[in-house]
Design a protein around this motif. Structure first.
Motif, PDB file in Angstrom:
ATOM      1  N   GLY A 138     -37.480   9.821  13.769  1.00  0.00           N
ATOM      2  CA  GLY A 138     -37.447   8.373  13.570  1.00  0.00           C
ATOM      3  C   GLY A 138     -38.457   7.663  14.453  1.00  0.00           C
ATOM      4  N   TRP A 139     -38.598   8.135  15.696  1.00  0.00           N
ATOM      5  CA  TRP A 139     -39.555   7.555  16.622  1.00  0.00           C
ATOM      6  C   TRP A 139     -40.982   7.749  16.098  1.00  0.00           C
ATOM      7  CZ3 TRP A 139     -43.406   9.638  19.806  1.00  0.00           C
ATOM      8  CH2 TRP A 139     -43.871   8.799  20.819  1.00  0.00           C
ATOM      9  N   ARG A 140     -41.271   8.935  15.590  1.00  0.00           N
ATOM     10  CA  ARG A 140     -42.601   9.237  15.048  1.00  0.00           C
ATOM     11  C   ARG A 140     -42.898   8.341  13.842  1.00  0.00           C
ATOM     12  NH1 ARG A 140     -41.950  14.359  14.291  1.00  0.00           N
ATOM     13  NH2 ARG A 140     -42.723  14.976  16.320  1.00  0.00           N
ATOM     14  N   ALA A 141     -41.892   8.156  12.963  1.00  0.00           N
ATOM     15  CA  ALA A 141     -42.075   7.294  11.789  1.00  0.00           C
ATOM     16  C   ALA A 141     -42.315   5.843  12.209  1.00  0.00           C
ATOM     17  CB  ALA A 141     -40.852   7.387  10.880  1.00  0.00           C
ATOM     18  N   MET A 142     -41.605   5.399  13.228  1.00  0.00           N
ATOM     19  CA  MET A 142     -41.793   4.029  13.710  1.00  0.00           C
ATOM     20  C   MET A 142     -43.205   3.843  14.274  1.00  0.00           C
ATOM     21  SD  MET A 142     -39.853   1.975  16.738  1.00  0.00           S
ATOM     22  CE  MET A 142     -40.607   3.018  17.974  1.00  0.00           C
ATOM     23  N   ILE A 143     -43.681   4.808  15.045  1.00  0.00           N
ATOM     24  CA  ILE A 143     -45.033   4.721  15.605  1.00  0.00           C
ATOM     25  C   ILE A 143     -46.069   4.736  14.488  1.00  0.00           C
ATOM     26  CG2 ILE A 143     -46.718   5.890  17.077  1.00  0.00           C
ATOM     27  CD1 ILE A 143     -44.464   4.479  18.590  1.00  0.00           C
ATOM     28  N   ALA A 144     -45.866   5.568  13.473  1.00  0.00           N
ATOM     29  CA  ALA A 144     -46.803   5.612  12.341  1.00  0.00           C
ATOM     30  C   ALA A 144     -46.822   4.268  11.612  1.00  0.00           C
ATOM     31  CB  ALA A 144     -46.421   6.736  11.384  1.00  0.00           C
ATOM     32  N   GLU A 145     -45.659   3.663  11.429  1.00  0.00           N
ATOM     33  CA  GLU A 145     -45.581   2.360  10.765  1.00  0.00           C
ATOM     34  C   GLU A 145     -46.270   1.279  11.601  1.00  0.00           C
ATOM     35  OE1 GLU A 145     -44.982  -0.468   8.012  1.00  0.00           O
ATOM     36  OE2 GLU A 145     -44.549   1.669   7.744  1.00  0.00           O
ATOM     37  N   LEU A 146     -46.062   1.313  12.901  1.00  0.00           N
ATOM     38  CA  LEU A 146     -46.728   0.343  13.780  1.00  0.00           C
ATOM     39  C   LEU A 146     -48.243   0.492  13.732  1.00  0.00           C
ATOM     40  CD1 LEU A 146     -44.470   0.257  16.960  1.00  0.00           C
ATOM     41  CD2 LEU A 146     -44.938  -1.623  15.398  1.00  0.00           C
ATOM     42  N   SER A 147     -48.732   1.721  13.612  1.00  0.00           N
ATOM     43  CA  SER A 147     -50.180   1.934  13.589  1.00  0.00           C
ATOM     44  C   SER A 147     -50.819   1.367  12.320  1.00  0.00           C
ATOM     45  CB  SER A 147     -50.507   3.414  13.737  1.00  0.00           C
ATOM     46  OG  SER A 147     -50.136   4.118  12.574  1.00  0.00           O
ATOM     47  N   ARG A 148     -50.028   1.140  11.283  1.00  0.00           N
ATOM     48  CA  ARG A 148     -50.557   0.570  10.040  1.00  0.00           C
ATOM     49  C   ARG A 148     -50.502  -0.954  10.013  1.00  0.00           C
ATOM     50  NH1 ARG A 148     -47.869   5.285   8.012  1.00  0.00           N
ATOM     51  NH2 ARG A 148     -45.940   4.130   7.677  1.00  0.00           N
ATOM     52  N   GLN A 149     -49.917  -1.571  11.028  1.00  0.00           N
ATOM     53  CA  GLN A 149     -49.785  -3.022  11.061  1.00  0.00           C
ATOM     54  C   GLN A 149     -51.111  -3.667  11.482  1.00  0.00           C
ATOM     55  OE1 GLN A 149     -47.011  -4.623  10.035  1.00  0.00           O
ATOM     56  NE2 GLN A 149     -46.249  -2.580   9.565  1.00  0.00           N
ATOM     57  N   PRO A 150     -51.386  -4.870  10.969  1.00  0.00           N
ATOM     58  CA  PRO A 150     -52.599  -5.579  11.399  1.00  0.00           C
ATOM     59  C   PRO A 150     -52.490  -6.007  12.869  1.00  0.00           C
ATOM     60  CG  PRO A 150     -51.317  -6.921   9.856  1.00  0.00           C
ATOM     61  CD  PRO A 150     -50.648  -5.595   9.957  1.00  0.00           C
ATOM     62  N   ASP A 151     -53.654  -6.218  13.486  1.00  0.00           N
ATOM     63  CA  ASP A 151     -53.704  -6.570  14.907  1.00  0.00           C
ATOM     64  C   ASP A 151     -52.894  -7.821  15.227  1.00  0.00           C
ATOM     65  OD1 ASP A 151     -55.271  -4.392  15.381  1.00  0.00           O
ATOM     66  OD2 ASP A 151     -57.154  -5.509  15.523  1.00  0.00           O
ATOM     67  N   ASN A 152     -52.981  -8.838  14.394  1.00  0.00           N
ATOM     68  CA  ASN A 152     -52.254 -10.085  14.676  1.00  0.00           C
ATOM     69  C   ASN A 152     -50.745  -9.851  14.720  1.00  0.00           C
ATOM     70  OD1 ASN A 152     -54.529 -11.632  14.908  1.00  0.00           O
ATOM     71  ND2 ASN A 152     -54.542 -12.232  12.764  1.00  0.00           N
ATOM     72  N   HIS A 153     -50.248  -9.002  13.846  1.00  0.00           N
ATOM     73  CA  HIS A 153     -48.815  -8.696  13.837  1.00  0.00           C
ATOM     74  C   HIS A 153     -48.420  -7.961  15.115  1.00  0.00           C
ATOM     75  CE1 HIS A 153     -45.151  -6.627  12.060  1.00  0.00           C
ATOM     76  NE2 HIS A 153     -44.860  -7.909  12.087  1.00  0.00           N
ATOM     77  N   LEU A 154     -49.226  -7.017  15.546  1.00  0.00           N
ATOM     78  CA  LEU A 154     -48.941  -6.288  16.781  1.00  0.00           C
ATOM     79  C   LEU A 154     -49.002  -7.220  17.993  1.00  0.00           C
ATOM     80  CD1 LEU A 154     -50.873  -2.969  16.153  1.00  0.00           C
ATOM     81  CD2 LEU A 154     -48.407  -3.344  16.056  1.00  0.00           C
ATOM     82  N   ARG A 155     -49.945  -8.160  17.994  1.00  0.00           N
ATOM     83  CA  ARG A 155     -50.024  -9.130  19.093  1.00  0.00           C
ATOM     84  C   ARG A 155     -48.777  -9.999  19.139  1.00  0.00           C
ATOM     85  NH1 ARG A 155     -55.675  -9.550  17.542  1.00  0.00           N
ATOM     86  NH2 ARG A 155     -56.885  -8.519  19.163  1.00  0.00           N
ATOM     87  N   ARG A 156     -48.279 -10.396  17.972  1.00  0.00           N
ATOM     88  CA  ARG A 156     -47.072 -11.211  17.904  1.00  0.00           C
ATOM     89  C   ARG A 156     -45.874 -10.422  18.448  1.00  0.00           C
ATOM     90  NH1 ARG A 156     -46.681 -12.629  12.363  1.00  0.00           N
ATOM     91  NH2 ARG A 156     -48.659 -13.626  12.751  1.00  0.00           N
ATOM     92  N   ILE A 157     -45.767  -9.158  18.072  1.00  0.00           N
ATOM     93  CA  ILE A 157     -44.683  -8.313  18.580  1.00  0.00           C
ATOM     94  C   ILE A 157     -44.802  -8.169  20.099  1.00  0.00           C
ATOM     95  CG2 ILE A 157     -43.768  -5.950  18.611  1.00  0.00           C
ATOM     96  CD1 ILE A 157     -44.537  -5.766  15.628  1.00  0.00           C
ATOM     97  N   GLY A 158     -46.002  -7.890  20.572  1.00  0.00           N
ATOM     98  CA  GLY A 158     -46.223  -7.750  22.017  1.00  0.00           C
ATOM     99  C   GLY A 158     -45.905  -9.019  22.765  1.00  0.00           C
TER     100      GLY A 158
END
Length: 61
Positions: free
Chosen positions: A26-46
């Motif tokens: 599950g952790w690996r799948a979550m990391i893979a999904e996060l790697s496909r997110q656009p930069d702006n979405h990752l910045r918002r999460i961070g």
């Protein structure tokens, strides 16, 4: 003060390590999904994580 920083760092490592320890697939799948997110979405999460951490820290100081 120094001991508090090391304690906080240790707790972060424990919490971060729980995901791959308990549910590695599950952790690996979550990391893979996060790697496909656009930069702006990752910045918002961070940003949300930083603000949440600051609020929690403020309440416990």
């Amino acid at each position: 003060m120094s001991n508090s920083i090391w304690l906080a760092f240790g707790l972060v490592l424990v919490i971060e390590g729980l995901g791959p320890l308990i549910a590695p697939n599950g952790w690996r799948a979550m990391i893979a999904e996060l790697s496909r997110q656009p930069d702006n979405h990752l910045r918002r999460i961070g940003g949300c994580l930083v603000v949440t951490g600051l609020v929690i820290t403020y309440f416990f100081i």
